[in-house]
Scaffold this active site. Structure first.
Site, PDB file in Angstrom:
ATOM      1  N   HIS A 267     -13.681 -17.318  23.179  1.00  0.00           N
ATOM      2  CA  HIS A 267     -12.468 -16.959  23.918  1.00  0.00           C
ATOM      3  C   HIS A 267     -11.523 -16.236  22.963  1.00  0.00           C
ATOM      4  O   HIS A 267     -11.327 -16.666  21.824  1.00  0.00           O
ATOM      5  CB  HIS A 267     -11.794 -18.220  24.467  1.00  0.00           C
ATOM      6  CG  HIS A 267     -10.448 -17.980  25.078  1.00  0.00           C
ATOM      7  ND1 HIS A 267      -9.267 -18.284  24.438  1.00  0.00           N
ATOM      8  CD2 HIS A 267     -10.093 -17.445  26.277  1.00  0.00           C
ATOM      9  CE1 HIS A 267      -8.249 -17.962  25.222  1.00  0.00           C
ATOM     10  NE2 HIS A 267      -8.723 -17.456  26.339  1.00  0.00           N
TER      11      HIS A 267
ATOM     12  N   HIS B  31      -3.921  -9.786  22.188  1.00  0.00           N
ATOM     13  CA  HIS B  31      -3.540 -10.766  23.199  1.00  0.00           C
ATOM     14  C   HIS B  31      -2.236 -10.284  23.811  1.00  0.00           C
ATOM     15  O   HIS B  31      -1.193 -10.324  23.173  1.00  0.00           O
ATOM     16  CB  HIS B  31      -3.381 -12.147  22.565  1.00  0.00           C
ATOM     17  CG  HIS B  31      -3.404 -13.255  23.558  1.00  0.00           C
ATOM     18  ND1 HIS B  31      -2.996 -14.532  23.279  1.00  0.00           N
ATOM     19  CD2 HIS B  31      -3.796 -13.276  24.853  1.00  0.00           C
ATOM     20  CE1 HIS B  31      -3.141 -15.298  24.341  1.00  0.00           C
ATOM     21  NE2 HIS B  31      -3.627 -14.557  25.307  1.00  0.00           N
TER      22      HIS B  31
END
Length: 592
Positions: A124, A170
């Site tokens: 992830h 991100h």
């Protein structure tokens, strides 16, 4: 050196005798049964391998190979090459040539079933070097993950500041970006360092159509012929890992579907607002909760009950638009959340397969009302589970929640560490560490609701794992003598137990042995298992500290279905999953 000195104050020192590792009494007794006049012959060693170690096909040549290895490592004399003494026998049992998982077995499961029939080692936010809010983005953790066996790499792709190129970062955080092309080239170079089985790249796409076309060009040029692009728009069934060896697969949502999952996402976001994750209370991570949110534990350890937000996977700042056709053709595994809430998400289409992504919290909520429907969905389709978004420290969750419901891609933050990640690392030591593990038949069984697997059902015990913890050694060589205690040798104890379905999950512990670098516990534990196919053996060593929290002394996690019967040397790993050079336990495993 027979004694060790600790300074207590300027004028006072304490001396402790250093004990030499000695074979436990049970080992001495077994040696006596399989030896004559202090020597275990080649044939007697072969019988020991068959009768005690459970190696039914062991040959005289196998026994000789062990003796030859001992001769090479320990410089045995010529007479000893005809057999082994008690000392040499102990060296063999406690040596690197006697691990708990077979060193000879590589990939041994059937690899010709559809991808949906396998648990897949999944990362992830694979590009992050640390926490989820402010760490650097880099290809270095991607390379590290691939070298460690991870088969699914996640990249969040965004436009750069002038919208002329693609960055990986991100979104809506302070993380510093890395160029997409750099990540793709590193994946190409290292994809098959640890395994020949396929690498899936899951893209979280926040791009406009022109940048999607640029991604298509990058991907095509970087991967060339190893890129798997299906002939049809949607696959009717997933190909097998065997047929996809040394191939790269792209998985993302076709852009026209990006708005369809908003209802489910927004509901969770609203319910999670204002919640913060409590800080870790232990250096090595809090206890792993089981499928019901807690774990039976006779230590009364604290429970890991982090509450985090979902990552904003479906929220894109772009108008609804059609994808660049060359980009859309790259997508082999289609993702997305269809309309209709959970029932729509979990609908099984007989004519096409797809990937569904749920956060850990969404999954925990879904299994309350749709547990068997999830298992049925994952028999044909792929379910990806990812950490809740406010795990800003890159912590993780209990992977058994997803695995016990058939989820193939249980996505973990590989840059973190702690007990949850140790379970993930332990699971994927199975099947030769190739990154793909065939799901047990119980999760692939079709039929009525009564025939679909239920992790919380009351099931009969299939087998009992009997574990004896004899002793441990190696800390004296791998740690400074004041690492655990400034004033005396360490006081070690071992925690041992099972992570699995709720009925099987429990932890136990040995007594604490004071002031001993080579502790000998000689304690036996039994673990009844209702679902051994999903059970992982957890082993941790800690050093008791009366005034502060206990110190960490090593850990490992082993897939129960691959543990070799008999007496084995079990190597321990540090918090990050790196194997210590010397630290190990001598243990015995039996299935009764």
């Amino acid at each position: 050196m027979s004694k060790q000195t600790y300074r207590v104050c300027l004028c006072f020192r304490r001396k402790f005798r250093l004990t030499v590792s000695e074979a436990p009494e049970e080992i001495k007794s077994l040696f006596g049964q399989y030896s004559e006049n202090g020597i275990m012959s080649i044939d007697q060693l072969r019988r020991f391998l068959v009768e005690v170690q459970g190696e039914e096909n062991a040959t005289t040549e196998d026994a000789q190979a062990i003796i030859d290895k001992l001769h090479e490592q320990r410089h045995l004399n010529i007479f000893q090459r005809k057999g082994v003494t008690l000392e040499a026998f102990f060296w063999y049992l406690f040596g690197d040539i006697n691990p708990p998982l077979s060193p000879k077995i590589r990939v041994h499961q059937d690899m010709n079933a559809p991808l949906s029939h396998y648990f897949i080692y999944t990362g992830h936010n694979s590009y992050l070097t640390g926490n989820q809010l402010s760490s650097d983005c880099s290809d270095v953790p991607i390379i590290s993950a691939l070298e460690g066996g991870v088969r699914v790499i996640e990249l969040d792709i965004w436009p750069n500041s002038d919208k002329s190129d693609i960055h990986v970062l991100h979104g809506r955080t302070l993380t510093t970006p890395v160029a997409l092309i750099k990540c793709l080239k590193s994946i190409r170079e290292h994809a098959f360092d640890s395994s020949e089985y396929p690498v899936v790249i899951t893209l979280e796409d926040h791009l406009t159509a022109d940048l999607q076309a640029k991604v298509a060009e990058m991907v095509t040029q970087t991967f060339g012929e190893i890129l798997f692009a299906p002939d049809s728009d949607c696959l009717k069934e997933f190909p097998s890992p065997e047929s996809l060896k040394r191939r790269i697969i792209i998985s993302t949502k076709p852009p026209k579907e990006y708005l369809e999952g908003k209802e489910l996402t927004e509901k969770e976001s609203d319910s999670q607002k204002g919640k913060e994750a409590p800080p870790d209370e232990e250096a090595w991570g809090k206890e792993v909760p089981n499928l019901k949110g807690d774990i039976a534990d006779d230590d009364n350890d604290d429970l890991d009950v982090d509450d985090d937000d979902e990552e904003e996977e479906d929220d894109m700042d772009k108008p609804n638009q059609k994808a660049a056709p060359e980009y859309k053709r790259l997508i082999a595994i289609h993702a997305g959340k269809p309309k209709g809430g959970l029932d729509g998400c979990l609908h099984v289409d007989p004519d096409k397969v797809r990937r569904l992504s749920l956060s850990e919290q969404q999954l925990e909520n879904a299994i309350i009302t749709h547990g068997k429907q999830i298992v049925r969905f994952t028999q044909r389709n792929i379910l990806r589970v990812y950490p809740k978004g406010v795990r800003i420290d890159s912590s993780n969750y209990n992977p058994l929640i997803g695995w016990s419901h058939g989820a193939q891609m249980v996505a973990f933050n590989m840059q973190g560490y702690g007990r949850s990640l140790w379970l993930m690392q332990g699971m994927f030591r199975a099947n030769g560490g190739c990154g793909y593990i065939k799901k047990p038949d119980i999760l692939l069984r079709h039929g009525t609701d009564d025939q679909i697997f239920d992790a919380n059902a009351s099931l009969p015990v299939k087998t009992t794992l009997k574990v004896t913890v004899y002793m441990g050694e190696g800390w004296y060589y791998d740690f400074k003598h004041t690492h655990f205690d400034m004033y005396s040798p360490p006081d070690f104890y071992t925690r041992i137990g099972i992570a699995g379905v709720p009925a099987d999950s429990k932890m136990k512990k040995t007594k604490t042995l004071e002031d001993n670098w080579s502790p000998t516990w000689n304690e036996t534990f039994e673990f009844p298992l209702t679902v051994p196919e999903l059970a992982l053996l957890r082993v941790e060593v800690h050093e008791y500290d009366m005034s502060e929290k206990d110190d960490f002394g090593g850990q490992t996690c082993l897939p129960v279905w691959e543990i070799r019967k008999g007496i084995r040397a079990v190597p321990l790993y540090n918090r990050k999953g790196e194997k210590y050079k010397s630290v190990k336990l001598l243990m015995r495993f039996d299935f009764i």
